[in-house]
Scaffold this active site. Structure first.
Site, PDB file in Angstrom:
ATOM      1  N   ASN A  96       0.885  -1.175   0.000  1.00  0.00           N
ATOM      2  CA  ASN A  96       0.000   0.000   0.000  1.00  0.00           C
ATOM      3  C   ASN A  96       0.914   1.214   0.000  1.00  0.00           C
ATOM      4  O   ASN A  96       1.448   1.592   1.030  1.00  0.00           O
ATOM      5  CB  ASN A  96      -0.889  -0.018   1.248  1.00  0.00           C
ATOM      6  CG  ASN A  96      -1.702   1.260   1.395  1.00  0.00           C
ATOM      7  OD1 ASN A  96      -1.847   2.025   0.449  1.00  0.00           O
ATOM      8  ND2 ASN A  96      -2.233   1.487   2.598  1.00  0.00           N
ATOM      9  N   LYS A 103       0.242   4.230  -0.446  1.00  0.00           N
ATOM     10  CA  LYS A 103      -0.387   5.456   0.088  1.00  0.00           C
ATOM     11  C   LYS A 103      -0.107   6.633  -0.865  1.00  0.00           C
ATOM     12  O   LYS A 103      -0.037   6.436  -2.072  1.00  0.00           O
ATOM     13  CB  LYS A 103       0.088   5.744   1.507  1.00  0.00           C
ATOM     14  CG  LYS A 103      -0.021   4.527   2.417  1.00  0.00           C
ATOM     15  CD  LYS A 103       0.137   4.846   3.859  1.00  0.00           C
ATOM     16  CE  LYS A 103       0.149   3.552   4.667  1.00  0.00           C
ATOM     17  NZ  LYS A 103       0.030   3.771   6.101  1.00  0.00           N
ATOM     18  N   HIS A 158      -9.430   1.325   4.713  1.00  0.00           N
ATOM     19  CA  HIS A 158      -8.191   1.598   5.446  1.00  0.00           C
ATOM     20  C   HIS A 158      -8.494   2.597   6.568  1.00  0.00           C
ATOM     21  O   HIS A 158      -9.291   3.524   6.388  1.00  0.00           O
ATOM     22  CB  HIS A 158      -7.123   2.149   4.498  1.00  0.00           C
ATOM     23  CG  HIS A 158      -5.763   2.136   5.108  1.00  0.00           C
ATOM     24  ND1 HIS A 158      -5.370   3.074   6.034  1.00  0.00           N
ATOM     25  CD2 HIS A 158      -4.721   1.281   4.958  1.00  0.00           C
ATOM     26  CE1 HIS A 158      -4.137   2.793   6.426  1.00  0.00           C
ATOM     27  NE2 HIS A 158      -3.723   1.710   5.786  1.00  0.00           N
ATOM     28  N   GLU A 179      -6.906   5.036   7.642  1.00  0.00           N
ATOM     29  CA  GLU A 179      -6.646   6.449   7.296  1.00  0.00           C
ATOM     30  C   GLU A 179      -7.845   7.042   6.559  1.00  0.00           C
ATOM     31  O   GLU A 179      -8.198   8.209   6.761  1.00  0.00           O
ATOM     32  CB  GLU A 179      -5.355   6.542   6.449  1.00  0.00           C
ATOM     33  CG  GLU A 179      -4.129   6.257   7.310  1.00  0.00           C
ATOM     34  CD  GLU A 179      -2.917   5.731   6.560  1.00  0.00           C
ATOM     35  OE1 GLU A 179      -2.886   5.779   5.319  1.00  0.00           O
ATOM     36  OE2 GLU A 179      -1.988   5.247   7.241  1.00  0.00           O
ATOM     37  N   GLU A 185      -5.579  -4.705  10.556  1.00  0.00           N
ATOM     38  CA  GLU A 185      -4.554  -3.683  10.748  1.00  0.00           C
ATOM     39  C   GLU A 185      -4.822  -2.915  12.038  1.00  0.00           C
ATOM     40  O   GLU A 185      -5.604  -1.955  12.033  1.00  0.00           O
ATOM     41  CB  GLU A 185      -4.568  -2.703   9.576  1.00  0.00           C
ATOM     42  CG  GLU A 185      -4.279  -3.337   8.239  1.00  0.00           C
ATOM     43  CD  GLU A 185      -3.658  -2.334   7.278  1.00  0.00           C
ATOM     44  OE1 GLU A 185      -2.569  -2.624   6.789  1.00  0.00           O
ATOM     45  OE2 GLU A 185      -4.246  -1.269   7.062  1.00  0.00           O
ATOM     46  N   GLY A 202       2.431   2.337  10.758  1.00  0.00           N
ATOM     47  CA  GLY A 202       3.410   3.411  10.585  1.00  0.00           C
ATOM     48  C   GLY A 202       4.075   3.849  11.882  1.00  0.00           C
ATOM     49  O   GLY A 202       4.737   4.885  11.927  1.00  0.00           O
ATOM     50  N   SER A 227       3.342  -2.061  10.498  1.00  0.00           N
ATOM     51  CA  SER A 227       4.792  -2.115  10.713  1.00  0.00           C
ATOM     52  C   SER A 227       5.385  -3.492  10.428  1.00  0.00           C
ATOM     53  O   SER A 227       6.319  -3.935  11.115  1.00  0.00           O
ATOM     54  CB  SER A 227       5.153  -1.643  12.136  1.00  0.00           C
ATOM     55  OG  SER A 227       4.750  -0.295  12.321  1.00  0.00           O
TER      56      SER A 227
END
Ligand code: PEP
Length: 252
Positions: A9, A11, A97, A99, A169, A175, A215
């Site tokens: 991904n 991003k 996701h 985000e 996730e 991250g 991560s």
């Protein structure tokens, strides 16, 4: 039998030329790999889809968009629909996701519509779920994950579920450099498979690919992927360098 998958991904990273170089490097490395034990997918920005599609062998490396619109076409300035994504030659889309849920206010209802439109367009969906640190610490995390899956996926038929990949996730691991331990991830993956079994039966549960994301890197992927219910990874930061990404692809 379910597939193992490692999906990148990217991003909002890389220009188109940089993305084409990265995709080419991944595809070349995948083509050289003699004993690949997983499917490989790159998730790229909308702007990159056509160029990356030209740069890869789609039979060796799948191609995902990172989102699609909740409408098919019309006056939705700036949006990109699932049929548009499919028309680039992409075969996957990442939906849900954290985000997008957090920064773009994507609700379960919106995601349900996006899932339907993606499947109608012939795309496979990598559907993300996962809890925040607060939800992990207050003990509500299993309920949160169950609700995310039920509210956006469980209207689908068993046949449609064959085109859904689930990505667990934990938001606190994305991250941040903090990976869920392999045991923590396995516990949730087994839990997700049990909810799938309750709703769709053992066969669908056994056949559904469940990825871990947060991560994940070459150093921790082998331990994660060795777990019975972890079928690969959705990889953010470490998918931006071909060598790191390949270190995860070859971790099985
Ligand atoms: C992600 O955003 O899907 C992700 C897993 O990111 P990272 O690998 O950078 O934690």
């Amino acid at each position: 039998m379910r597939k193992n998958i490692v999906a990148g991904n990217w991003k909002m990273n890389t220009t188109v030329p940089e993305g084409v170089e990265l995709a080419k490097a991944v595809c070349e490395a995948v083509c050289k790999e003699q004993n690949l034990k997983c499917d490989v997918v790159v998730g790229v920005p909308f702007t990159h889809l056509c160029a990356v599609r030209q740069a890869i062998d789609i039979n060796k490396v799948g191609l995902a968009a990172e989102n699609c619109a909740d409408h098919v076409s019309g006056a939705y300035t700036g949006e990109v629909s699932a049929p548009m994504v499919a028309s680039t030659g992409a075969n996957y889309v990442i939906l849900g996701h954290s985000e997008r849920r957090e920064y773009y206010h994507e609700t379960a209802e919106i995601l349900k519509t996006k899932v339907d439109l993606a499947l109608e367009a012939g795309l496979k969906v990598i559907f993300c779920c996962g809890e925040s640190l607060e939800q992990r610490e207050n003990g509500s995390f299993k309920q949160v994950i169950e609700d995310e899956l039920k509210d956006s996926l469980f209207h689908l038929s068993a046949e449609q579920m064959a085109n859904i990949v689930i990505a667990y996730e934990p938001i606190w691991a994305i991250g941040t450099g903090k990976t869920a331990t392999a045991d923590q991830a396995q516990e949730i993956h087994a839990f997700i498979r049990s909810i799938l079994a309750d709703k769709y039966g053992k066969q669908v549960a056994d056949d559904t690919t469940i990825l871990y994301g947060g991560s994940c890197k070459p150093s921790n992927a082998p331990e994660l992927f060795a777990k019975a219910d972890i079928d690969g990874g959705l990889i953010g930061g470490a998918s931006l360098k071909a060598a790191d990404f390949m270190g995860i692809v070859t971790a099985f």
